[in-house]
Design an enzyme around this catalytic site. Structure first.
Site, mmCIF file in Angstrom:
data_model
loop_
_atom_site.group_PDB
_atom_site.id
_atom_site.type_symbol
_atom_site.label_atom_id
_atom_site.label_comp_id
_atom_site.label_asym_id
_atom_site.label_seq_id
_atom_site.Cartn_x
_atom_site.Cartn_y
_atom_site.Cartn_z
ATOM 1 N N LEU A 52 0.839 -1.240 -0.129
ATOM 2 C CA LEU A 52 0.022 0.015 -0.024
ATOM 3 C C LEU A 52 0.894 1.285 0.012
ATOM 4 O O LEU A 52 0.549 2.317 -0.560
ATOM 5 C CB LEU A 52 -0.867 0.031 1.162
ATOM 6 C CG LEU A 52 -1.929 -1.060 1.257
ATOM 7 C CD1 LEU A 52 -2.730 -0.948 2.446
ATOM 8 C CD2 LEU A 52 -2.882 -0.910 0.197
ATOM 9 N N GLY A 53 1.855 1.135 0.823
ATOM 10 C CA GLY A 53 2.982 2.307 0.782
ATOM 11 C C GLY A 53 4.106 2.198 1.539
ATOM 12 O O GLY A 53 4.210 1.161 2.265
ATOM 13 N N GLY A 55 6.911 4.237 4.251
ATOM 14 C CA GLY A 55 7.210 5.437 5.348
ATOM 15 C C GLY A 55 8.666 5.097 5.567
ATOM 16 O O GLY A 55 9.429 4.541 4.868
ATOM 17 N N VAL A 60 3.787 -1.003 4.378
ATOM 18 C CA VAL A 60 2.586 -1.211 4.742
ATOM 19 C C VAL A 60 1.869 -2.039 3.519
ATOM 20 O O VAL A 60 1.781 -1.731 2.402
ATOM 21 C CB VAL A 60 1.557 -0.213 5.230
ATOM 22 C CG1 VAL A 60 0.212 -0.531 5.226
ATOM 23 C CG2 VAL A 60 2.296 0.701 6.329
ATOM 24 N N LYS A 75 1.872 -3.882 8.943
ATOM 25 C CA LYS A 75 2.979 -2.891 8.999
ATOM 26 C C LYS A 75 4.203 -3.507 9.357
ATOM 27 O O LYS A 75 4.385 -4.106 10.218
ATOM 28 C CB LYS A 75 2.714 -1.664 10.083
ATOM 29 C CG LYS A 75 3.940 -0.678 10.155
ATOM 30 C CD LYS A 75 3.402 0.383 11.218
ATOM 31 C CE LYS A 75 4.337 1.460 11.168
ATOM 32 N NZ LYS A 75 3.786 2.507 12.153
ATOM 33 N N GLU A 125 -5.901 -2.090 11.931
ATOM 34 C CA GLU A 125 -7.205 -2.044 11.318
ATOM 35 C C GLU A 125 -6.902 -1.448 9.764
ATOM 36 O O GLU A 125 -6.160 -0.494 9.789
ATOM 37 C CB GLU A 125 -8.041 -1.264 12.175
ATOM 38 C CG GLU A 125 -9.312 -0.707 11.474
ATOM 39 C CD GLU A 125 -9.986 0.489 12.411
ATOM 40 O OE1 GLU A 125 -11.227 0.628 12.057
ATOM 41 O OE2 GLU A 125 -9.222 0.837 13.368
ATOM 42 N N ASP A 169 4.595 13.198 16.138
ATOM 43 C CA ASP A 169 4.577 13.410 14.854
ATOM 44 C C ASP A 169 3.222 13.689 14.004
ATOM 45 O O ASP A 169 2.889 12.873 13.120
ATOM 46 C CB ASP A 169 5.104 11.897 13.982
ATOM 47 C CG ASP A 169 5.858 12.099 12.635
ATOM 48 O OD1 ASP A 169 6.048 13.254 12.208
ATOM 49 O OD2 ASP A 169 6.083 11.274 12.186
#
Length: 312
Positions: A52-53, A55, A60, A75, A125, A169
């Site tokens: 999904l992406g 960081g 993730v 994650k 979630e 953050d």
């Protein structure tokens, strides 16, 4: 949890009283994802789906809980072994929380085999929708919508602050907006089930009950650092209130309060408060001025901010 957003540089050194963050806001080195192969099974239960992406510290994936038959977010932290002490702290912190304004944690574990063996993961979630950062790309939002989003996040912050945790953050990329939140025409529903903005990513959160030295950590996103965070001072809940104030200001104006290199931003925010657009109503100017006060003790609590925003 939705797709992770590429994070701005988070490593720093202290020089002349300021936190000098490595790299810049526009020329930071791109995140190098380390995705897991799709189709694998974590903990004999969670099927790994598409990435999904990514960081600054994790990747993730969409996942499927084969036991309960539900979609989740996986994650996967980068690094292995002892480097995961901070990741384990995040797991413990998030496992303590149960609040409708936070992303729920379902499970945690460690990859047992394959090239990624030793990497820790969280099962979260899966929150559909967009991040506030994505929604702000076309421009500012309507004042009532900003008040709603801000109140939801302030409520979540008040909850974690009461639990003795500082998020550290708060930024648009860490604010998730599920379907329905952006519907300004929607009728108010049950407060427990109505769509609300969600606060994500406790990757650099700290407990205020830790030794003070442990809260002196220079990581954070340059555009949203509090003055005390820029100075490398021990942090407390007012730092999150300051960051939320900058997020609200950006949501109303369509522009960041501080620009330039990370060093320039850090220097500026330790010398003066952000400018308030003249078109803002007086009550908004008063609230945002208080939230972004240079002195932490002059800022309202997150609970007080929520009450003000609900009234607005």
């Amino acid at each position: 949890m939705t797709a992770a957003q590429p994070q701005e540089p988070q490593t720093a050194t202290v020089d002349a009283g300021l936190v000098l963050l490595d790299g810049g806001l526009s020329d930071a080195a791109p995140v190098q994802p380390e995705p897991l192969p799709e189709g694998g099974l974590l903990g004999d239960r969670y099927r790994v789906g598409p990435l999904l992406g990514s960081g600054g510290m994790s990747d993730v994936h969409r996942g499927h809980d084969t036991l309960l038959g539900r979609e989740v977010a996986l994650k996967i932290f980068r690094g292995r072994g002892e480097s995961h002490a901070g990741r384990q702290r995040e797991m413990r912190l998030m496992a303590r929380f149960s609040h409708p304004g936070l992303v729920a944690v379902f499970d945690a574990g460690k990859v047992e085999d394959g090239p990624a063996a030793g990497r820790h993961y969280l099962v979260l979630e899966l929150v559909p929708g967009s991040t506030l950062a994505q929604v702000l790309q076309p421009g500012p939002l309507a004042v009532p919508l900003v008040a709603k989003i801000g109140a939801d996040i302030a409520e979540a912050l008040a909850f974690v602050h009461e639990a003795g945790v500082v998020h550290r953050d708060v930024k648009p990329a860490n604010i998730l907006l599920p379907p329905g939140v952006l519907d300004e025409e929607a009728e108010p529903g049950d407060p427990l089930t109505a769509p609300r903005a969600r606060l994500a990513d406790f990757g650099i959160a700290r407990s205020t009950r830790d030794h003070p030295a442990s809260t002196v950590d220079h990581r954070g996103t340059p555009g949203y650092l509090s003055p005390e965070q820029a100075m490398g001072a021990p942090l407390a809940p007012p730092s999150d209130v300051y960051a939320l104030g900058l997020v609200l200001l950006e949501s109303l104006s369509g522009e960041r309060a501080f620009t330039g290199t990370p060093v320039q931003q850090a220097y500026a925010r330790t010398r003066h408060a952000p400018s308030m657009p003249e078109h803002l109503p007086a009550e908004w100017r008063k609230l945002l001025t208080a939230m972004t006060a240079l002195e932490p003790t002059a800022r309202p609590s997150a609970a007080a901010v929520e009450a003000e925003l609900r009234a607005l």
